[in-house]
Design a protein around this motif. Structure first.
Motif, mmCIF file in Angstrom:
data_model
loop_
_atom_site.group_PDB
_atom_site.id
_atom_site.type_symbol
_atom_site.label_atom_id
_atom_site.label_comp_id
_atom_site.label_asym_id
_atom_site.label_seq_id
_atom_site.Cartn_x
_atom_site.Cartn_y
_atom_site.Cartn_z
ATOM 1 N N LEU A 41 0.819 -1.207 0.000
ATOM 2 C CA LEU A 41 0.000 0.000 0.000
ATOM 3 C C LEU A 41 0.854 1.259 0.000
ATOM 4 O O LEU A 41 0.461 2.292 -0.537
ATOM 5 C CB LEU A 41 -0.934 0.006 1.217
ATOM 6 C CG LEU A 41 -2.020 -1.074 1.222
ATOM 7 C CD1 LEU A 41 -2.798 -1.029 2.532
ATOM 8 C CD2 LEU A 41 -2.969 -0.912 0.045
ATOM 9 N N ASP A 42 2.028 1.183 0.612
ATOM 10 C CA ASP A 42 2.924 2.337 0.653
ATOM 11 C C ASP A 42 3.537 2.641 -0.703
ATOM 12 O O ASP A 42 3.965 3.768 -0.963
ATOM 13 C CB ASP A 42 4.059 2.100 1.665
ATOM 14 C CG ASP A 42 3.586 2.232 3.110
ATOM 15 O OD1 ASP A 42 2.538 2.864 3.327
ATOM 16 O OD2 ASP A 42 4.261 1.697 3.999
ATOM 17 N N THR A 43 3.612 1.643 -1.567
ATOM 18 C CA THR A 43 4.332 1.803 -2.826
ATOM 19 C C THR A 43 3.436 1.687 -4.067
ATOM 20 O O THR A 43 3.934 1.780 -5.190
ATOM 21 C CB THR A 43 5.461 0.759 -2.934
ATOM 22 O OG1 THR A 43 4.914 -0.554 -2.759
ATOM 23 C CG2 THR A 43 6.503 0.996 -1.852
ATOM 24 N N LEU A 151 1.075 8.499 -4.476
ATOM 25 C CA LEU A 151 0.899 8.713 -3.048
ATOM 26 C C LEU A 151 -0.169 7.759 -2.519
ATOM 27 O O LEU A 151 -1.153 7.478 -3.193
ATOM 28 C CB LEU A 151 0.469 10.153 -2.776
ATOM 29 C CG LEU A 151 1.465 11.257 -3.174
ATOM 30 C CD1 LEU A 151 0.802 12.619 -3.034
ATOM 31 C CD2 LEU A 151 2.719 11.181 -2.319
ATOM 32 N N SER A 152 0.025 7.289 -1.299
ATOM 33 C CA SER A 152 -1.004 6.448 -0.693
ATOM 34 C C SER A 152 -2.230 7.306 -0.398
ATOM 35 O O SER A 152 -2.156 8.540 -0.342
ATOM 36 C CB SER A 152 -0.483 5.817 0.602
ATOM 37 O OG SER A 152 -0.366 6.796 1.619
ATOM 38 N N LEU A 195 4.759 11.434 10.561
ATOM 39 C CA LEU A 195 6.197 11.146 10.496
ATOM 40 C C LEU A 195 6.535 10.411 9.203
ATOM 41 O O LEU A 195 7.521 10.732 8.524
ATOM 42 C CB LEU A 195 6.619 10.307 11.701
ATOM 43 C CG LEU A 195 8.092 9.841 11.715
ATOM 44 C CD1 LEU A 195 9.022 11.041 11.712
ATOM 45 C CD2 LEU A 195 8.346 8.952 12.932
ATOM 46 N N ARG A 196 5.693 9.434 8.830
ATOM 47 C CA ARG A 196 5.917 8.680 7.594
ATOM 48 C C ARG A 196 5.814 9.603 6.373
ATOM 49 O O ARG A 196 6.583 9.476 5.418
ATOM 50 C CB ARG A 196 4.889 7.557 7.499
ATOM 51 C CG ARG A 196 5.096 6.619 6.312
ATOM 52 C CD ARG A 196 3.994 5.588 6.234
ATOM 53 N NE ARG A 196 4.047 4.686 7.365
ATOM 54 C CZ ARG A 196 2.990 4.280 8.056
ATOM 55 N NH1 ARG A 196 1.795 4.712 7.739
ATOM 56 N NH2 ARG A 196 3.115 3.432 9.055
ATOM 57 N N LEU A 197 4.879 10.548 6.425
ATOM 58 C CA LEU A 197 4.723 11.503 5.329
ATOM 59 C C LEU A 197 5.972 12.377 5.188
ATOM 60 O O LEU A 197 6.467 12.609 4.079
ATOM 61 C CB LEU A 197 3.494 12.383 5.573
ATOM 62 C CG LEU A 197 3.204 13.464 4.526
ATOM 63 C CD1 LEU A 197 2.829 12.834 3.195
ATOM 64 C CD2 LEU A 197 2.085 14.383 5.011
#
Length: 219
Positions: A41-43, A151-152, A195-197
């Motif tokens: 999902l992240d990629t 982008l997710s 944070l991930r963003l």
């Protein structure tokens, strides 16, 4: 074209759904059991997850529960032979968007796919902020000569929220309601998502400011 993940351990049913949906101009990523869904999902740009309720590795309800806690908001349809009301309600409680009892008619599945993805369809628009431009339909953010694509859904919704409320202090409750569509998202989940963003888009790191005990501000 819709991008759909299908997780169904019944080989014949998996192949049938994959074939029929492919004929409807839907791109299918087909699996027979749990896999590294978070990384996927992240990629990848995903519009929908269709998942069997009972898989060899366990109950999918728990997987969706954990995904929702971590901030993933892609819509989910459960396919299940569990038809008791308590089982259906548990599926919705833990974050599914629809629940289809087996056996089911393919036309019903197709109708529900269209209904769920229509509810979650992102409107065509773009939003600019300083040197950033967010292209909603293309799920892309540009910064000067840099482009961040695919982008997710969570990244997109966070950026939309910040860009639409730039220079405003946004409480975590406000972010929970606007991005996660509820008022119970934990502070840890929100902090982790932001944070991930920032890690994914370093250029925006300095612009999203954490305000202690309150929330965040894009400035």
């Amino acid at each position: 074209m819709l991008n759909v993940i299908l997780i169904e351990d019944d080989k014949d049913l998996n192949e049938l759904i994959t074939l029929r949906l492919s004929q409807e101009n839907i791109k299918i990523y087909s699996y027979f059991d749990f896999f590294d869904l978070e990384t996927f999902l992240d990629t990848n740009e995903i519009d929908l997850i269709i998942m069997d309720r009972n898989l060899p590795s366990g109950d999918s309800v728990e997987m969706i529960k954990q995904l929702r806690k971590k901030g993933y908001i892609e819509p989910v349809i459960f396919l299940s032979a569990k038809t008791l009301q308590k089982d259906i309600l548990e599926g919705f409680k833990q974050g599914c968007d629809d629940y289809i009892c087996k056996p089911f008619d393919f036309n019903e599945l197709l109708f529900r796919i269209k209904a769920v993805t229509k509810r979650n369809k992102i409107p065509k628009e773009q939003i600019s902020y300083q040197d950033f431009t967010l292209y909603i339909e293309e799920r892309k953010l540009t910064y000067q000569t840099n482009a961040f694509e695919n982008l997710s859904t969570l990244d997109l919704e966070l950026l939309k929220c910040f860009f639409n409320h730039k220079n405003q202090l946004l409480s975590r409750q406000f972010l929970s309601e606007q991005v996660w569509k509820n008022d119970t998202t934990s502070d840890k989940t929100i902090n982790t998502a932001i944070l991930r963003l920032k890690q994914k888009i370093p250029q925006i790191k300095e612009n999203i400011i954490s305000v202690r005990s309150v929330g965040y501000k894009l400035c």
